[in-house]
Design an enzyme around this catalytic site. Structure first.
Site, mmCIF file in Angstrom:
data_model
loop_
_atom_site.group_PDB
_atom_site.id
_atom_site.type_symbol
_atom_site.label_atom_id
_atom_site.label_comp_id
_atom_site.label_asym_id
_atom_site.label_seq_id
_atom_site.Cartn_x
_atom_site.Cartn_y
_atom_site.Cartn_z
ATOM 1 N N SER A 1 0.814 -1.222 0.000
ATOM 2 C CA SER A 1 0.000 0.000 0.000
ATOM 3 C C SER A 1 0.843 1.266 0.000
ATOM 4 C CB SER A 1 -0.938 0.015 1.208
ATOM 5 O OG SER A 1 -0.199 -0.052 2.414
ATOM 6 N N ASP B 1 -1.569 7.567 9.853
ATOM 7 C CA ASP B 1 -2.345 6.658 10.696
ATOM 8 C C ASP B 1 -1.437 5.718 11.495
ATOM 9 O OD1 ASP B 1 -1.358 5.097 8.691
ATOM 10 O OD2 ASP B 1 -3.281 4.351 7.968
ATOM 11 N N HIS C 1 0.831 4.422 7.307
ATOM 12 C CA HIS C 1 0.933 4.924 5.934
ATOM 13 C C HIS C 1 1.467 6.354 5.916
ATOM 14 C CE1 HIS C 1 -2.149 1.711 5.702
ATOM 15 N NE2 HIS C 1 -1.465 1.408 4.601
#
Length: 263
Positions: A15, A199, A202
Site C-alpha cells: 500500500s 495513521d 501509511h
C-alpha cells in the site's frame, strides 16, 4: 502496454507504493519529472506481502523472449516489509528469513541470467519499510468496530528494515533507507512520527517527500544514466519539430540516452 515506444519504471510494493499516486506521492512526482522520457507503472498492492508478490510478479513481468518486442523496464523499485513484519497471528506475517529470501528472489528474477524473467536493462532499487508509530496505529485499531489488537511492533519493523539493507548488500543493489531517514527526522521520538505517518503506518505527503528525495538521490548516485536530468525526450520539443527542415523525421521517436532517432 502499448507499442514499444517509451520504456518504463516499475514500482512494485504494497500500500505504501500504491499510495504513491496520492497528491504529492512519490509515484506522482516521478511521473512528472520522467514525463516523455520513461512511463511510471505502479504495481503497488495494498495489504500484500512478499509471499503474495512473487506470483503477481510472475504474471505481470514479461519473460525474456517477449521482452524483445515490449518497452524495456529501465528501473524497478521493490518496497515491502510493512506487512511482512506484522506479528502473529496476522495472515500478512512472513517470517524474517523467508522475507529476506523472497526479496532476493524478486531481485534475481530480473538480475539472474538463469531466470526466465532476466532483464539486463532493469536496474533494481530496494526500499525499506518506514518506522511504525505503534501508539497511533494501536489507537486506530482499537477504535474499529469490533476493536482490533495492535498488529505491528516498532522493533520488529526495524528488524525487517535492517533485513532489506542486508539483502541489498548481498545482491549488490542500492537501498533507499526510508526507515532511518524518517526516524532521524523525528529526533528518534516515536510520538513525533505523526509528522510523517497519517495513521501510524501509511505515509502522508511529508513522508512521501523522503521517499521521492531519497530515491531520486539514489538513482543519481547509483544509476546516473537514467536520472531524469540525464535523459532525452522520446519525442522532441515542439519548437524542434517546428523549426526542422524535415518535421516528419523530427517526429520519429528518439533514444532517451543519445537523442538519436530510432527505427
Amino acid at each position: 502496454m502499448n507499442a514499444d515506444v517509451q520504456d518504463c519504471i516499475v514500482l512494485l510494493g504494497d500500500s505504501l507504493t500504491q499510495g504513491g499516486w496520492e497528491p504529492h506521492g512519490f509515484a506522482q512526482r516521478l511521473s512528472f519529472v520522467y514525463a516523455r522520457k520513461l512511463d511510471v507503472i505502479n504495481r503497488g498492492l495494498s495489504g500484500y506481502n512478499t509471499e503474495w508478490a512473487i506470483p503477481v510478479f510472475e504474471q505481470f513481468f514479461a519473460k525474456c523472449k517477449a521482452q524483445e518486442t515490449l518497452p524495456k523496464v529501465q528501473l524497478m523499485t521493490i518496497w515491502f516489509g510493512a506487512n511482512d513484519s506484522c506479528i502473529k497471528p496476522s495472515p500478512q506475517h512472513v517470517p524474517l528469513p523467508a522475507f529476506a529470501a523472497n526479496l532476493s528472489k524478486l531481485v534475481n528474477f530480473v538480475k539472474s541470467p538463469d531466470s526466465v524473467y532476466y532483464s539486463p536493462t532493469t536496474r533494481v532499487v530496494l526500499i525499506t519499510p518506514p518506522p511504525v508509530n505503534t501508539r497511533h496505529r494501536g489507537a486506530q485499531l482499537a477504535a474499529r468496530d469490533p476493536p482490533q489488537d495492535l498488529d505491528r511492533k516498532f522493533d520488529v519493523t526495524r528488524e525487517y528494515a535492517e533485513a532489506v539493507k542486508e539483502v541489498g548488500r548481498k545482491e549488490g543493489v542500492p537501498v533507499v533507507d526510508i526507515w532511518t531517514s524518517i526516524w532521524e527526522a523525528t529526533g528518534k521520538v516515536e510520538e513525533d512520527l505523526t509528522k510523517y505517518l497519517k495513521d501510524g503506518l501509511h505515509l502522508n505527503a511529508d513522508g512521501y517527500t523522503f521517499v521521492y528525495d531519497d530515491l531520486n538521490n539514489t538513482i543519481k548516485e547509483s544509476y546516473p544514466e537514467i536520472h531524469y536530468e540525464a535523459l532525452e525526450f522520446v519525442f522532441p520539443y515542439w519548437g524542434e519539430v517546428a523549426n526542422s527542415p524535415d518535421p516528419l523525421k523530427a517526429l520519429t521517436r528518439r533514444d532517451i540516452f543519445t537523442g538519436e532517432y530510432r527505427v
